[in-house]
Design a protein around this motif. Sequence first.
Motif, PDB file in Angstrom:
ATOM      1  N   PHE A  46       0.511  -1.842   0.110  1.00 59.67           N
ATOM      2  CA  PHE A  46       0.395  -0.401   0.036  1.00 59.67           C
ATOM      3  C   PHE A  46       0.674   1.155   0.350  1.00 59.67           C
ATOM      4  O   PHE A  46       0.411   2.800  -0.519  1.00 59.67           O
ATOM      5  CB  PHE A  46      -1.091  -0.133   0.772  1.00 59.67           C
ATOM      6  CG  PHE A  46      -1.927  -0.637   0.366  1.00 59.67           C
ATOM      7  CD1 PHE A  46      -3.002  -1.718   0.316  1.00 59.67           C
ATOM      8  CD2 PHE A  46      -2.511  -2.344   2.277  1.00 59.67           C
ATOM      9  CE1 PHE A  46      -3.738  -2.297  -0.405  1.00 59.67           C
ATOM     10  CE2 PHE A  46      -3.150  -2.808   2.007  1.00 59.67           C
ATOM     11  CZ  PHE A  46      -3.617  -3.018   0.752  1.00 59.67           C
ATOM     12  N   TYR A  47       2.286   0.899   0.642  1.00 60.89           N
ATOM     13  CA  TYR A  47       2.787   2.670   0.582  1.00 60.89           C
ATOM     14  C   TYR A  47       3.168   3.105  -1.078  1.00 60.89           C
ATOM     15  O   TYR A  47       3.531   3.946  -1.464  1.00 60.89           O
ATOM     16  CB  TYR A  47       4.447   2.108   1.261  1.00 60.89           C
ATOM     17  CG  TYR A  47       4.497   1.769   2.356  1.00 60.89           C
ATOM     18  CD1 TYR A  47       3.710   3.346   3.214  1.00 60.89           C
ATOM     19  CD2 TYR A  47       4.035   0.813   3.172  1.00 60.89           C
ATOM     20  CE1 TYR A  47       3.790   2.960   4.643  1.00 60.89           C
ATOM     21  CE2 TYR A  47       3.882   0.464   5.107  1.00 60.89           C
ATOM     22  CZ  TYR A  47       4.226   1.866   5.710  1.00 60.89           C
ATOM     23  OH  TYR A  47       3.309   1.504   6.867  1.00 60.89           O
ATOM     24  N   ASP A  48       3.479   1.872  -2.047  1.00 60.29           N
ATOM     25  CA  ASP A  48       3.557   2.644  -3.212  1.00 60.29           C
ATOM     26  C   ASP A  48       2.376   2.887  -3.356  1.00 60.29           C
ATOM     27  O   ASP A  48       2.588   3.790  -5.052  1.00 60.29           O
ATOM     28  CB  ASP A  48       3.740   1.032  -3.705  1.00 60.29           C
ATOM     29  CG  ASP A  48       4.496   0.195  -3.675  1.00 60.29           C
ATOM     30  OD1 ASP A  48       5.730   0.566  -3.053  1.00 60.29           O
ATOM     31  OD2 ASP A  48       4.741  -1.129  -4.112  1.00 60.29           O
ATOM     32  N   ALA A  50       0.397   5.579  -1.365  1.00 56.53           N
ATOM     33  CA  ALA A  50      -0.094   6.320  -0.761  1.00 56.53           C
ATOM     34  C   ALA A  50       0.616   7.630  -1.273  1.00 56.53           C
ATOM     35  O   ALA A  50       1.738   7.872  -2.206  1.00 56.53           O
ATOM     36  CB  ALA A  50       0.554   6.010   0.624  1.00 56.53           C
ATOM     37  N   GLU A  51      -0.456   8.649  -0.612  1.00 52.25           N
ATOM     38  CA  GLU A  51       0.331  10.267  -0.879  1.00 52.25           C
ATOM     39  C   GLU A  51      -0.323  10.463   0.468  1.00 52.25           C
ATOM     40  O   GLU A  51      -1.261  10.931   0.512  1.00 52.25           O
ATOM     41  CB  GLU A  51      -0.589  10.479  -2.151  1.00 52.25           C
ATOM     42  CG  GLU A  51      -0.235  10.333  -3.618  1.00 52.25           C
ATOM     43  CD  GLU A  51      -0.918  11.175  -4.854  1.00 52.25           C
ATOM     44  OE1 GLU A  51      -1.964  11.654  -4.775  1.00 52.25           O
ATOM     45  OE2 GLU A  51      -0.794  10.312  -5.476  1.00 52.25           O
ATOM     46  N   GLY A  52       0.616  10.874   0.751  1.00 54.45           N
ATOM     47  CA  GLY A  52       0.369  11.689   2.405  1.00 54.45           C
ATOM     48  C   GLY A  52      -0.021  10.519   2.779  1.00 54.45           C
ATOM     49  O   GLY A  52       0.328   9.414   3.043  1.00 54.45           O
ATOM     50  N   ASN A  53      -1.549  11.216   3.128  1.00 54.29           N
ATOM     51  CA  ASN A  53      -2.049   9.699   4.911  1.00 54.29           C
ATOM     52  C   ASN A  53      -2.634   9.271   3.756  1.00 54.29           C
ATOM     53  O   ASN A  53      -4.259   8.828   4.310  1.00 54.29           O
ATOM     54  CB  ASN A  53      -2.413  10.633   5.625  1.00 54.29           C
ATOM     55  CG  ASN A  53      -3.403  11.889   5.405  1.00 54.29           C
ATOM     56  OD1 ASN A  53      -3.551  12.159   4.750  1.00 54.29           O
ATOM     57  ND2 ASN A  53      -3.448  12.124   6.664  1.00 54.29           N
ATOM     58  N   LEU A  54      -3.079   9.494   2.627  1.00 52.24           N
ATOM     59  CA  LEU A  54      -4.108   8.136   1.941  1.00 52.24           C
ATOM     60  C   LEU A  54      -3.257   7.558   0.804  1.00 52.24           C
ATOM     61  O   LEU A  54      -2.407   7.942   0.557  1.00 52.24           O
ATOM     62  CB  LEU A  54      -4.992   9.860   0.605  1.00 52.24           C
ATOM     63  CG  LEU A  54      -6.071  11.380   1.188  1.00 52.24           C
ATOM     64  CD1 LEU A  54      -5.817  12.224   0.081  1.00 52.24           C
ATOM     65  CD2 LEU A  54      -6.815  10.576   2.032  1.00 52.24           C
TER      66      LEU A  54
END
Length: 94
Positions: A46-48, A50-54
């Motif tokens: 999911f880190y791939d 992620a944009e900020g906290n979304l």
Amino acid sequence: DPQMKKLIDHYLADNTIMFFDKLTDRVTISSMNYFQVYFKDDGDRFYDFAEGNLIRTRALNKKVNCDYLMGMTIDGKKTYIYLAEKFAELLKAR
């Protein structure tokens, strides 16, 4: 895909009530566990997306459905499919 959106709307209009039950099919459970470990990397993937906290869920879903080959047994033969293609095939047949 406008055609798929139209087919999904038509399907939902014809099937206004849906039921969900406890999942007991061991093959399905195993497949979901495999997917969680190998594609989602137990959540680290999911880190791939992620944009900020979304989390960019559209990009994630597109990656899963269009770029991830899934092994499936069809008519006793092991084959590999893209989920989006199989979904489209089944929805069009319905």
